[in-house]
Design an enzyme around this catalytic site. Sequence first.
Site, mmCIF file in Angstrom:
data_model
loop_
_atom_site.group_PDB
_atom_site.id
_atom_site.type_symbol
_atom_site.label_atom_id
_atom_site.label_comp_id
_atom_site.label_asym_id
_atom_site.label_seq_id
_atom_site.Cartn_x
_atom_site.Cartn_y
_atom_site.Cartn_z
ATOM 1 C CG HIS A 67 11.041 -0.626 -31.595
ATOM 2 N ND1 HIS A 67 10.259 -1.752 -31.517
ATOM 3 C CD2 HIS A 67 11.078 -0.113 -30.342
ATOM 4 C CE1 HIS A 67 9.829 -1.912 -30.269
ATOM 5 N NE2 HIS A 67 10.308 -0.924 -29.543
ATOM 6 C CB VAL A 71 16.987 -3.917 -34.945
ATOM 7 C CG1 VAL A 71 17.065 -5.223 -35.730
ATOM 8 C CG2 VAL A 71 16.128 -4.097 -33.688
ATOM 9 C CG HIS A 196 7.533 3.328 -21.742
ATOM 10 N ND1 HIS A 196 8.014 2.160 -21.217
ATOM 11 C CD2 HIS A 196 7.703 3.218 -23.096
ATOM 12 C CE1 HIS A 196 8.458 1.372 -22.189
ATOM 13 N NE2 HIS A 196 8.292 2.001 -23.339
ATOM 14 C CG ASP A 267 5.662 15.224 -18.290
ATOM 15 O OD1 ASP A 267 5.622 13.970 -18.259
ATOM 16 O OD2 ASP A 267 4.689 15.931 -17.993
HETATM 17 C C1 HEM Z 1 13.539 -0.466 -21.653
HETATM 18 C C2 HEM Z 1 12.978 -1.374 -22.413
HETATM 19 C C3 HEM Z 1 11.678 -1.136 -23.121
HETATM 20 C C4 HEM Z 1 10.651 -2.018 -23.188
HETATM 21 C C5 HEM Z 1 10.601 -3.402 -22.563
HETATM 22 C C6 HEM Z 1 9.600 -1.387 -23.941
HETATM 23 C C7 HEM Z 1 8.381 -1.970 -24.244
HETATM 24 C C8 HEM Z 1 7.328 -1.328 -24.851
HETATM 25 C C9 HEM Z 1 6.057 -1.935 -25.130
HETATM 26 C C10 HEM Z 1 5.678 -3.380 -24.798
HETATM 27 C C11 HEM Z 1 5.270 -0.999 -25.701
HETATM 28 C C12 HEM Z 1 3.827 -1.159 -26.158
HETATM 29 C C13 HEM Z 1 3.737 -1.924 -27.462
HETATM 30 C C14 HEM Z 1 2.324 -2.361 -27.703
HETATM 31 O O1 HEM Z 1 1.839 -3.220 -26.958
HETATM 32 O O2 HEM Z 1 1.663 -1.831 -28.635
HETATM 33 C C15 HEM Z 1 6.046 0.217 -25.782
HETATM 34 C C16 HEM Z 1 5.569 1.407 -26.282
HETATM 35 C C17 HEM Z 1 6.356 2.534 -26.418
HETATM 36 N N1 HEM Z 1 7.699 2.616 -26.177
HETATM 37 FE FE1 HEM Z 1 8.837 1.266 -25.217
HETATM 38 N N2 HEM Z 1 10.015 -0.150 -24.329
HETATM 39 C C18 HEM Z 1 11.280 0.055 -23.863
HETATM 40 C C19 HEM Z 1 12.065 1.153 -24.094
HETATM 41 C C20 HEM Z 1 11.688 2.226 -24.860
HETATM 42 C C21 HEM Z 1 12.571 3.264 -25.311
HETATM 43 C C22 HEM Z 1 14.084 3.282 -25.072
HETATM 44 C C23 HEM Z 1 11.825 4.158 -26.016
HETATM 45 C C24 HEM Z 1 12.239 5.404 -26.728
HETATM 46 C C25 HEM Z 1 13.282 6.132 -26.394
HETATM 47 C C26 HEM Z 1 10.459 3.692 -25.960
HETATM 48 C C27 HEM Z 1 9.388 4.366 -26.474
HETATM 49 C C28 HEM Z 1 8.096 3.886 -26.483
HETATM 50 C C29 HEM Z 1 6.954 4.673 -26.895
HETATM 51 C C30 HEM Z 1 6.976 6.147 -27.255
HETATM 52 C C31 HEM Z 1 5.853 3.822 -26.864
HETATM 53 C C32 HEM Z 1 4.425 4.179 -27.267
HETATM 54 C C33 HEM Z 1 4.304 3.975 -28.769
HETATM 55 C C34 HEM Z 1 2.985 4.426 -29.349
HETATM 56 O O3 HEM Z 1 2.112 4.914 -28.628
HETATM 57 O O4 HEM Z 1 2.821 4.324 -30.585
HETATM 58 N N3 HEM Z 1 10.427 2.505 -25.285
HETATM 59 N N4 HEM Z 1 7.302 -0.021 -25.277
#
Ligand code: HEM
Length: 341
Positions: A67, A71, A196, A267
Amino acid sequence: MVKSAAAVLLLVVAVAAVAVEGHKKELSVGYYKDSCPGVENVVKYHVAKALKANRKDGAALVRLIFHDCFVRGCDASVLLDPTPENPHTEKTAPINIGLAAFELIDEIKAAVEKRCPGTVSCADIIIYAARDASSILSNGHVHFDVSAGRLDGVVSRAADAQRDLPDSTFTISELIRNFRRKNFTIEELVILSGAHAVGVGHCSSLRARLTAPPEQILPPYRNLLASKCAAGPDPIVPNNVRDEDPAAVAASFPSFLPKLRKLEFLDNTYYHNNLARIVTFNSDWQLLTEKEARGHVREYAENGTLWDEDFSDSLVKLSKLPLPPRAKGEIRTSCRRVNKY
Ligand code: HEM
Ligand SMILES: *[C@@H]1O[C@H](CO)[C@@H](O)[C@H](O)[C@H]1NC(C)=O
Ligand SMILES: *[C@@H]1O[C@H](CO)[C@@H](O)[C@H](O)[C@H]1NC(C)=O
């Protein structure tokens, strides 16, 4: 005499211009080895300590690198708090819902400032910390060297985050377009989505999944999500079904009980879950709807080592997204505020 004074002045102006043009700076491994020896160990110490107490901070850091870097480049613009002059910084954007680990970044920055004041950027700290978090969460399988020397940006706008970050409701073509805008391929979209495997999401980020048809989400898993999401205004659920609580799984999805794990782990299980249609977000499931992306989902489900390596490489690429041309940069004193002159 006048001439040489003018030359010196010119030189000073030129050096100052380079210092504020963030995108022109060359990144290098060991960038702080003379100016702040041991900084990487300081960051690692604090990340390890935090994750021992609360493993959730790990996922938060892995999301933070994405994030921040998508940006305005990796410039810590995501860390700036709203102020009366700039009330809508990136972190206030709806797309940044659930973003966390800001206090941990503060703690690291304070320790680093004590050791070498005004030397290490918040932008570099985010990358170091995300690297260490992904290494710890994967038991060292995800690992890479960090090139440093980034500057902290002075601009942070919620509208930029809304425009540049992908939404959980995106279709595969929207996801591909979003990643292509940052020069990331379909393969890298699939690789990075594997993050994820850890962390959590709010029910508001997966609402449409609760009524999606069986081809898109395995019905017992849909029931599990529906029951959890009925428990409050906007509860959170684990991104990886393997981290679900056993009681909820026993009630809605008992056949999955043997696959639950005790500890959140970075993983390739995300790809196994995806092929079985047990992933949280629409954007996750969408990876199965396009031939090339689907091929990569299968590839990374089959070979976890390959994913560890490719994920490491993709995080390195992510960490090199630059500030916009001619953007001003600085080394912030507090990661939450731009410096005052
Ligand atoms: C491909 C498009 C992606 C979408 C649409 C997306 C969307 C999201 C959404 C909606 C959440 C949950 C937010 C919430 O409701 O609190 C999330 C969590 C997360 N995303 Fe993504 N994401 C994407 C790509 C990525 C990428 C590229 C990474 C890192 C390399 C990433 C890492 C994470 C992690 C680790 C979480 C959990 C965060 C936490 O537990 O604090 N995501 N993502
Ligand atoms: C993507 O690549 C093009 C061509 O090399 C370059 O001009 C552009 O700045 C890059 N975009 C980003 C976000 O790095
Ligand atoms: C999995 O990927 C690794 C790393 O690229 C490679 O060395 C190995 O041969 C692959 N294993 C299989 C079974 O394809």
